[in-house]
Design a protein around this motif. Structure first.
Motif, mmCIF file in Angstrom:
data_model
loop_
_atom_site.group_PDB
_atom_site.id
_atom_site.type_symbol
_atom_site.label_atom_id
_atom_site.label_comp_id
_atom_site.label_asym_id
_atom_site.label_seq_id
_atom_site.Cartn_x
_atom_site.Cartn_y
_atom_site.Cartn_z
ATOM 1 N N UNK A 1 0.971 23.892 0.423
ATOM 2 C CA UNK A 1 1.026 22.531 -0.089
ATOM 3 C C UNK A 1 -0.379 22.111 -0.507
ATOM 4 N N UNK A 2 -0.505 21.546 -1.675
ATOM 5 C CA UNK A 2 -1.810 21.066 -2.131
ATOM 6 C C UNK A 2 -2.076 19.674 -1.560
ATOM 7 N N UNK A 3 -3.338 19.264 -1.611
ATOM 8 C CA UNK A 3 -3.682 17.929 -1.115
ATOM 9 C C UNK A 3 -3.024 16.837 -1.951
ATOM 10 N N UNK A 4 -2.812 17.076 -3.228
ATOM 11 C CA UNK A 4 -2.155 16.081 -4.079
ATOM 12 C C UNK A 4 -0.695 15.877 -3.671
ATOM 13 N N UNK A 5 0.009 16.962 -3.391
ATOM 14 C CA UNK A 5 1.396 16.870 -2.924
ATOM 15 C C UNK A 5 1.424 16.209 -1.545
ATOM 16 N N UNK A 6 0.470 16.570 -0.699
ATOM 17 C CA UNK A 6 0.357 15.961 0.628
ATOM 18 C C UNK A 6 0.117 14.456 0.508
ATOM 19 N N UNK A 7 -0.773 14.052 -0.389
ATOM 20 C CA UNK A 7 -1.075 12.643 -0.615
ATOM 21 C C UNK A 7 0.198 11.889 -0.993
ATOM 22 N N UNK A 8 0.983 12.481 -1.901
ATOM 23 C CA UNK A 8 2.250 11.883 -2.328
ATOM 24 C C UNK A 8 3.234 11.782 -1.168
ATOM 25 N N UNK A 9 3.307 12.828 -0.359
ATOM 26 C CA UNK A 9 4.195 12.829 0.804
ATOM 27 C C UNK A 9 3.798 11.740 1.796
ATOM 28 N N UNK A 10 2.504 11.602 2.055
ATOM 29 C CA UNK A 10 2.031 10.569 2.985
ATOM 30 C C UNK A 10 2.280 9.169 2.422
ATOM 31 N N UNK A 11 2.121 9.002 1.115
ATOM 32 C CA UNK A 11 2.407 7.719 0.464
ATOM 33 C C UNK A 11 3.867 7.317 0.720
ATOM 34 N N UNK A 12 4.773 8.246 0.483
ATOM 35 C CA UNK A 12 6.199 7.974 0.701
ATOM 36 C C UNK A 12 6.480 7.691 2.178
ATOM 37 N N UNK A 13 5.879 8.475 3.059
ATOM 38 C CA UNK A 13 6.083 8.293 4.501
ATOM 39 C C UNK A 13 5.618 6.905 4.951
ATOM 40 N N UNK A 14 4.392 6.527 4.587
ATOM 41 C CA UNK A 14 3.867 5.224 5.008
ATOM 42 C C UNK A 14 4.721 4.079 4.460
ATOM 43 N N UNK A 15 5.182 4.216 3.230
ATOM 44 C CA UNK A 15 6.044 3.190 2.643
ATOM 45 C C UNK A 15 7.402 3.099 3.306
ATOM 46 N N UNK A 16 7.834 4.191 3.937
ATOM 47 C CA UNK A 16 9.150 4.204 4.577
ATOM 48 C C UNK A 16 9.147 3.608 5.983
ATOM 49 N N UNK A 17 7.965 3.334 6.537
ATOM 50 C CA UNK A 17 7.894 2.806 7.896
ATOM 51 C C UNK A 17 8.474 1.400 8.004
ATOM 52 N N UNK A 18 8.427 0.666 6.926
ATOM 53 C CA UNK A 18 8.932 -0.704 6.912
ATOM 54 C C UNK A 18 8.406 -1.405 5.684
ATOM 55 N N UNK A 19 8.783 -2.668 5.501
ATOM 56 C CA UNK A 19 8.281 -3.406 4.340
ATOM 57 C C UNK A 19 6.751 -3.466 4.370
ATOM 58 N N UNK A 20 6.136 -3.084 3.254
ATOM 59 C CA UNK A 20 4.678 -3.026 3.174
ATOM 60 C C UNK A 20 4.185 -3.702 1.910
ATOM 61 N N UNK A 21 3.040 -4.323 2.039
ATOM 62 C CA UNK A 21 2.292 -4.741 0.854
ATOM 63 C C UNK A 21 1.349 -3.576 0.569
ATOM 64 N N UNK A 22 1.470 -2.995 -0.605
ATOM 65 C CA UNK A 22 0.667 -1.831 -0.963
ATOM 66 C C UNK A 22 -0.358 -2.265 -1.997
ATOM 67 N N UNK A 23 -1.628 -1.948 -1.738
ATOM 68 C CA UNK A 23 -2.696 -2.342 -2.649
ATOM 69 C C UNK A 23 -3.533 -1.116 -3.003
ATOM 70 N N UNK A 24 -4.062 -1.131 -4.212
ATOM 71 C CA UNK A 24 -4.881 -0.010 -4.660
ATOM 72 C C UNK A 24 -6.159 -0.560 -5.270
ATOM 73 N N UNK A 25 -7.280 0.039 -4.881
ATOM 74 C CA UNK A 25 -8.553 -0.401 -5.446
ATOM 75 C C UNK A 25 -8.649 0.069 -6.886
#
Length: 130
Positions: A1-25
């Motif tokens: 698994x590449x770090x980019x795929x891992x980053x995407x997987x973690x993004x989906x995981x964190x968003x699935x924990x519950x309702x989130x406000x997601x912000x990007x610099x």
């Protein structure tokens, strides 16, 4: 698994924990996750940082308290669990209310699973104590 795929997987995981406000610099690849469970303002829970010198999952273990010293204690637990030393892998200044998990440590599937379980436990702890 590449770090980019891992980053995407973690993004989906964190968003699935519950309702989130997601912000990007605007200048770097840094995505913040703030639980929206409560009516009042809640501090950021996690950050996915893809910037060259960071490349970490950052957990804000004492969210909203930048003077906290909980981070280093929990950092030691996470390092023992996942088998790494943040001081060896990263040279940036650490904050007392944050725990850092380098993305390359999570390329191992058993480490990724353990980190997700730990992260979910931290999410449940902070959203049920506020």
């Amino acid at each position: 698994m590449s770090e980019l795929i891992l980053f995407s997987d973690l993004y989906k995981f964190l968003g699935s924990l519950g309702p989130m406000r997601i912000s990007m610099t605007g200048k770097t690849l840094s995505i913040g996750f703030t639980p929206m469970k409560f009516a009042g303002k809640m501090a950021k829970f996690a950050t996915l940082n893809g910037e060259k010198n960071y490349r970490c999952l950052i957990l804000h273990v004492d969210a909203g308290n930048p003077n906290s010293i909980k981070g280093p204690k929990i950092q030691e637990q996470v390092q023992a669990l996942l088998g790494f030393d943040i001081e060896v892998l990263r040279k940036f200044k650490k904050k007392g209310h944050e725990v850092y998990i380098p993305l390359e440590v999570l390329l191992d599937s058993s480490n990724l699973k353990a980190a997700k379980e730990f992260t979910q436990g931290e999410y449940l702890r902070i959203t049920h104590t506020r």
